[in-house]
Motif scaffolding. Structure first.
Motif, PDB file in Angstrom:
ATOM      1  N   ASN A 333       0.854  -1.186   0.000  1.00 48.04           N
ATOM      2  CA  ASN A 333       0.000   0.000   0.000  1.00 48.04           C
ATOM      3  C   ASN A 333       0.888   1.233   0.000  1.00 48.04           C
ATOM      4  N   GLY A 334       0.971   1.881  -1.149  1.00 47.21           N
ATOM      5  CA  GLY A 334       1.869   3.032  -1.319  1.00 47.21           C
ATOM      6  C   GLY A 334       1.509   4.202  -0.423  1.00 47.21           C
ATOM      7  N   ASP A 335       0.226   4.296   0.010  1.00 51.09           N
ATOM      8  CA  ASP A 335      -0.191   5.438   0.821  1.00 51.09           C
ATOM      9  C   ASP A 335       0.092   5.237   2.303  1.00 51.09           C
ATOM     10  N   TYR A 336       0.501   4.007   2.640  1.00 48.66           N
ATOM     11  CA  TYR A 336       0.724   3.698   4.055  1.00 48.66           C
ATOM     12  C   TYR A 336       2.006   4.373   4.549  1.00 48.66           C
ATOM     13  N   VAL A 337       1.901   5.051   5.686  1.00 48.55           N
ATOM     14  CA  VAL A 337       3.075   5.684   6.287  1.00 48.55           C
ATOM     15  C   VAL A 337       3.365   4.967   7.600  1.00 48.55           C
ATOM     16  N   VAL A 338       4.597   4.497   7.745  1.00 53.49           N
ATOM     17  CA  VAL A 338       4.965   3.774   8.964  1.00 53.49           C
ATOM     18  C   VAL A 338       5.100   4.771  10.111  1.00 53.49           C
ATOM     19  N   ARG A 339       4.375   4.497  11.212  1.00 56.47           N
ATOM     20  CA  ARG A 339       4.462   5.377  12.374  1.00 56.47           C
ATOM     21  C   ARG A 339       5.293   4.685  13.449  1.00 56.47           C
TER      22      ARG A 339
END
Ligand code: ADP
Ligand code: MG
Length: 634
Positions: A333-339
């Motif tokens: 998922n390209g929109d996923y940002v790792v927090r």
């Protein structure tokens, strides 16, 4: 597909493998070393044991022989003490032999070797003269306390020849005779049987290698000659040299550990040996004995390694596993940002890695967003560009069409003007000729006059067509002059030949303005519009001509109460030669359009079918130079 535990399993098994290697290899090295040390110690111990056994055997033999020699010595001394006699008598000998069953034969000799007395039967196997010679040498000449001779076989088993010096008195130095005894060794054999070890070969042999006794011999003594054993003993003796114990390799290939003990009293030797691989055997036994211990140790160690690995690996794999999962999620998922809360961030290098990953993911997201923005912008620009290209293409096409049209029109116009000129002259000739004929005919009847009228009307019509064609085709430069609009318009209307059915309505603005135009051209344009209006009203209607003065421009409008203009006609009516009339040229409006265009004016048409049409011409108002509020019409 990566499953949950795969990373852990991979790292874990690797770590366990390495740890096992680390812990087991040294163990094996040390173990091997210990085994080596053990085997050497063991060999040493075996050697010592062999020596001990050899010494014990030697002691047993010495004890037995000493016992015998003492027995005989005491007997000889006793008889010496009693003295008086020249020598031992036969009864004594008999007694001595009977009281000791191992004594097979007794003999008393004088110092010359002559047999004086004897008891029992002498064994035939003894080399008597030889032995007697040795006996005399030892006991008489060398005055030794006893003589031990050879060992011989007899029907009762092995026996040994012994001799003791006989003296007159105890303190006598002089030897007066010798006691020779053949003593059976059965007692020695029995003693040895008890002393022989179970786990070793033991051989007692003379210096010449004659085997007297060996471990396993019936009765403890070698009844028969043992040539093989003799050879072995001699070889061992040679290989041993001066050392008392050694590991040696026999010519038969047999490797043995051997120990030896001397018997100075008889010159015999005791050999004790065992196969050299007895150490290996023993080691094996002891190792197998502790196999259970070893197994337990190895198992404990494996357990320890497992537990340690688990505790070492788990804190490494847990953050890594979460990192891996986050990476997979990001990939899918390209929109996923790792927090940060998605990961384990321990306070070590792995934590740094995780933090770096979080930062990278954020940066990646930003870049992606920027990229998407740029892409959208690019798409928009593309669209705009396409539109512009389309527009330009359209314009270009229109321009090309216009160009083709104007070229074509120019050609048509040129041709029309040539033809018109050529026709105008014959027309003038016809007109003149008609007038002349009219004058020559004195009494014209009504029929003839009507025909003359038709000719004149047709000539007039032809002339007007020619005028229109020439007017359209004419391309001369504008001749500008400043004129007063109201008076100019009134003059045009006044000169126009209106028919009676038409009512003219004047709506000219009282405030007249001045315009700077080519008076002839604009006049022609207005006349064309007026004539169209009159023609449209078909003999009856109201023609309204008016002006509206604005700040910069003036509007001249000409309205009729005709049928109006349909949408279709409106599109085409400015095209040259377009007409809906049977005798129309289709050039009237073309001339209007051209003239207004040349004056940079504007033309608007309001028309309602069934009610009428209104043409509006907008022209710039002319003001004197220096008046800044108005531009100058060119
Ligand atoms: P022509 O008058 O020779 O037909 P024009 O160029 O003057 O050619 O006019 C073209 C056409 O425009 C006419 O044939 C007519 O159909 C139409 N037209 C022009 N003026 C009017 C008007 N006032 N009312 C109705 N139709 C008009
Ligand atoms: Mg016309």
């Amino acid at each position: 597909m990566n499953t949950k535990g795969s990373l852990f399993r991979g790292l874990f098994s690797n770590a366990v493998f390495v740890l096992i290697l680390i812990s087991i290899v040294p163990m094996f090295v040390i173990g091997y070393h210990l085994m080596d040390v053990n085997s050497r110690v063991l060999k040493n111990e075996i050697s010592q044991k062999q020596q001990t056994v050899a010494s014990r055997l030697a002691a047993a033999v010495r004890f037995n022989i000493t016992h015998n020699t003492q027995y005989f010595s005491v007997f000889v001394d006793l008889h010496t003490d009693f003295g008086g006699h020249n020598f031992i008598n036969a009864a004594d000998l008999k007694y001595l032999r009977r009281s000791n069953p191992s004594v097979l034969y007794l003999a008393a000799l004088n110092t010359e070797g002559k047999l004086l007395l004897s008891s029992g039967k002498r064994a035939e196997s003894v080399n008597w003269p030889q032995e007697i010679k040795s006996v005399l040498q030892a006991c008489v000449k060398e005055q030794k306390p006893y003589y031990l001779g050879g060992v011989y076989p007899s029907k009762d088993g092995l026996f040994m020849l012994m001799a003791f010096p006989i003296r007159q008195h105890l303190n006598d130095r002089r030897v007066s005779g010798v006691l020779v005894a053949e003593t059976g060794l059965a007692e020695l054999g029995r003693t040895l049987l008890q002393v022989y070890p179970m786990d070793m070969n033991a051989v007692i042999a003379t210096q010449e290698g004659q085997v007297i006794s060996y471990n396993g011999a019936p009765g403890g003594l070698a009844a028969e000659p043992q040539p093989e054993m003799t050879d072995r003993v001699l070889e061992i003796k040679k290989l041993l040299g001066s050392s008392s114990s050694k590991e040696i390799k026999l010519s038969s290939g047999e490797k043995i550990l051997v120990a030896e003990a001397d018997l100075p009293i008889s010159g015999w030797r005791v050999y004790v040996d065992q196969p050299a691989d007895v150490t290996v055997q023993l080691l094996k036994e002891s190792t197998f004995h502790s196999l259970w211990d070893v197994t337990v140790i190895v198992l404990m160690m494996l357990l320890f390694v497992g537990v340690v690995s688990y505790w070492v690996i788990k804190p490494i794999t847990r953050p890594l596993e979460r990192l891996r999962r986050a990476a997979v999620k990001q990939r899918e998922n390209g929109d996923y940002v790792v927090r940060p809360e998605d990961l384990d961030i321990p306070n070590n290098e792995i934590g740094e890695l995780a933090q770096a990953f979080v930062d990278m993911s954020g940066a990646l997201h930003t870049r992606r967003q920027e990229l998407i923005g740029a892409q959208t912008e690019l798409a928009q620009m593309n669209q705009a560009l396409e539109k512009r290209v389309e527009e330009r293409t359209h314009e270009l096409k229109a321009a090309t069409r216009e160009l083709v049209k104007s070229e074509r029109l120019a050609a048509i116009g040129q041709m029309a003007s040539i033809i018109s000129h050529e026709i105008r002259n014959p027309l003038a000739v016809i007109s003149n000729a008609t007038r002349l004929i009219k004058m020559l005919v004195r009494t014209p009847d009504a029929k003839l006059l009507k025909q003359f009228g038709i000719i004149e009307a047709e000539i007039k019509q032809a002339n007007s067509i020619i005028s229109e064609v020439l007017g359209y085709a004419r391309t001369r430069d504008l001749i500008l002059s400043t004129i007063d609009l109201n008076s100019y318009l009134r003059e045009i209307l006044l000169s126009y030949p209106f028919i009676p059915g038409i009512t003219l309505k004047d709506e000219l603005d009282p405030e007249s303005v001045r315009i700077k135009v080519d008076a002839e051209e604009i006049k022609q344009a207005i006349r064309n519009i007026v004539s169209n209006a009159v023609e449209a009203m078909n003999g009856g209607g109201t023609l309204t001509v008016g002006t509206k003065v604005g700040r910069r421009v003036v509007c001249i409008y000409i309205a009729d109460t005709g049928p109006g203009i349909s949408e279709e006609v409106r599109h085409k009516m400015f095209a040259p030669f377009f007409t809906t009339k049977a005798r129309g040229t289709g050039l009237g409006l073309a001339v209007v359009g051209k003239a207004i265009g040349r004056h940079k004016g504007k033309l608007f048409i309001q028309s309602e079918v069934g009610k009428g049409t209104c043409f509006q011409i907008y022209l710039k108002i002319y003001k004197k130079p220096g008046d800044t509020s108005y531009g100058e019409a060119s």
